[in-house]
Design an enzyme around this catalytic site. Structure first.
Site, PDB file in Angstrom:
ATOM      1  N   ASN A 299      17.275 -17.719 123.651  1.00 41.08           N
ATOM      2  CA  ASN A 299      17.515 -16.687 122.656  1.00 41.08           C
ATOM      3  C   ASN A 299      18.669 -15.751 123.006  1.00 41.08           C
ATOM      4  O   ASN A 299      19.315 -15.205 122.116  1.00 41.08           O
ATOM      5  CB  ASN A 299      16.231 -15.870 122.456  1.00 41.08           C
ATOM      6  CG  ASN A 299      16.482 -14.566 121.739  1.00 41.08           C
ATOM      7  OD1 ASN A 299      16.661 -14.535 120.528  1.00 41.08           O
ATOM      8  ND2 ASN A 299      16.509 -13.473 122.502  1.00 41.08           N
TER       9      ASN A 299
ATOM     10  N   VAL B  91      22.460 -13.834 107.139  1.00 43.61           N
ATOM     11  CA  VAL B  91      23.631 -13.672 107.989  1.00 43.61           C
ATOM     12  C   VAL B  91      23.227 -13.017 109.300  1.00 43.61           C
ATOM     13  O   VAL B  91      23.528 -13.494 110.380  1.00 43.61           O
ATOM     14  CB  VAL B  91      24.714 -12.833 107.278  1.00 43.61           C
ATOM     15  CG1 VAL B  91      25.935 -12.695 108.184  1.00 43.61           C
ATOM     16  CG2 VAL B  91      25.109 -13.489 105.960  1.00 43.61           C
TER      17      VAL B  91
ATOM     18  N   THR C 205      18.626  -6.375 114.237  1.00 43.57           N
ATOM     19  CA  THR C 205      18.540  -6.081 115.658  1.00 43.57           C
ATOM     20  C   THR C 205      19.748  -5.224 116.019  1.00 43.57           C
ATOM     21  O   THR C 205      20.625  -4.966 115.187  1.00 43.57           O
ATOM     22  CB  THR C 205      18.565  -7.365 116.487  1.00 43.57           C
ATOM     23  OG1 THR C 205      19.800  -8.049 116.201  1.00 43.57           O
ATOM     24  CG2 THR C 205      17.402  -8.278 116.119  1.00 43.57           C
TER      25      THR C 205
ATOM     26  N   LYS D  49      28.727 -20.607 118.818  1.00 42.26           N
ATOM     27  CA  LYS D  49      27.486 -21.117 118.230  1.00 42.26           C
ATOM     28  C   LYS D  49      27.649 -22.566 117.772  1.00 42.26           C
ATOM     29  O   LYS D  49      26.719 -23.374 117.902  1.00 42.26           O
ATOM     30  CB  LYS D  49      27.042 -20.224 117.057  1.00 42.26           C
ATOM     31  CG  LYS D  49      26.385 -18.925 117.507  1.00 42.26           C
ATOM     32  CD  LYS D  49      25.144 -19.211 118.331  1.00 42.26           C
ATOM     33  CE  LYS D  49      24.423 -17.954 118.757  1.00 42.26           C
ATOM     34  NZ  LYS D  49      23.223 -18.241 119.580  1.00 42.26           N
TER      35      LYS D  49
ATOM     36  N   TYR E 249      32.449 -15.498 118.119  1.00 44.80           N
ATOM     37  CA  TYR E 249      31.023 -15.846 118.061  1.00 44.80           C
ATOM     38  C   TYR E 249      30.797 -17.193 117.376  1.00 44.80           C
ATOM     39  O   TYR E 249      30.025 -18.027 117.862  1.00 44.80           O
ATOM     40  CB  TYR E 249      30.285 -14.740 117.311  1.00 44.80           C
ATOM     41  CG  TYR E 249      28.796 -14.948 117.158  1.00 44.80           C
ATOM     42  CD1 TYR E 249      27.947 -14.889 118.253  1.00 44.80           C
ATOM     43  CD2 TYR E 249      28.235 -15.172 115.894  1.00 44.80           C
ATOM     44  CE1 TYR E 249      26.578 -15.055 118.110  1.00 44.80           C
ATOM     45  CE2 TYR E 249      26.869 -15.340 115.735  1.00 44.80           C
ATOM     46  CZ  TYR E 249      26.050 -15.276 116.852  1.00 44.80           C
ATOM     47  OH  TYR E 249      24.693 -15.445 116.702  1.00 44.80           O
TER      48      TYR E 249
END
Length: 253
Positions: free
Chosen positions: A92, A192, A196, A165, A161
């Site tokens: 995670n 999207v 958090t 991924k 990013y």
């Protein structure tokens, strides 16, 4: 009581990881391992105050996903505590800190995202492989993102990013092909972003105000039950080697 179901979650002291730790820990007869870079931090220590299901237990272990040796050291620590297998590993931990156009992408920014989002996952998989093999129903879950989609690439600047991924999605699909005994897949937590710390930062960078944030971002915790349902139901024949969202729908690579 039968032996506990053992779950390891990286990035387990905040955000999506903490939510997963909290929910798995609330289930009965679970041993939940929250891996994070600083077990002595307040956020890590506070995990021990979370409610626990009957027979369930929390273990916190040090894991800095940017340090190659840390994953193997964490596994040795767990084995020293008598943990002899892992039923589920959720990779995670992740980073999304800058959102440049490709023409503005700096080597250091792409490298820092790859170090955590790709190598961190790779090292964790390599370190936990033998303990997963000792489970009767081993599962590996990579926390993915629509930002890494090639076919459904989003029309926003995301040149650090996004590629990281996409790379870790590829590795997870390849794990499925190479490890025929393992159920391994990518999990997308929602839309999207999720609200958090990382998701809210990203939304701010893209200029979303409070109204836009509430409209376009999932509230933190909304995706956890769905993700856990997908993971519970996952089998190699039906889920492995694929990209799933929290609603149980298959996403396009």
């Amino acid at each position: 009581m039968s032996s506990p179901y053992i779950v390891l979650i990286s990035g387990g002291s905040r955000g999506l990881g903490k939510g997963l730790v909290e929910r798995y820990l609330a289930r009965p007869n679970h041993l939940v391992i929250a891996a994070n870079r600083n077990p002595s931090a307040t956020a890590s220590k506070s995990l021990f105050d979370l409610p626990k299901g009957e027979g369930s237990k929390l273990v916190v272990v040090k894991l800095d996903d940017t340090v190659e040796a840390d994953a193997a050291a964490a596994v040795k620590d767990l084995e020293a505590q008598g943990i002899d297998h892992l039923d589920l590993v959720i990779a995670n931990a992740g980073q999304a800190s800058v959102f440049p156009l490709v023409r503005d992408l700096k080597h250091a920014d792409l490298q820092s995202h790859i170090d955590l989002n790709v190598f961190g996952v790779l090292w964790l998989f390599q370190a936990t492989l033998e303990l997963l093999k000792k489970s009767k129903t081993p599962k590996w879950v990579t926390m993915g993102s629509s930002a890494g989609s090639i076919g459904g690439q989003q029309p926003v600047p995301n040149a650090a990013y996004g590629p990281s991924k996409a790379a870790v999605h590829w590795l997870t699909k390849r794990i499925h092909a190479e490890e025929e005994w393992l159920t391994s897949f990518v999990m997308h937590p929602g839309y999207v972003w999720v609200q958090t710390d990382m998701g809210l930062f990203s939304a701010k960078v893209f200029g979303l105000d409070e109204s836009g944030t509430q409209q376009h971002l999932l509230k933190e915790g909304d995706s956890h039950p769905g993700m856990m349902k997908v993971i519970d139901e996952a089998a190699r024949e039906t889920h492995s080697g694929k990209f799933w969202n929290y609603e149980g729908k298959e996403e396009a690579w």
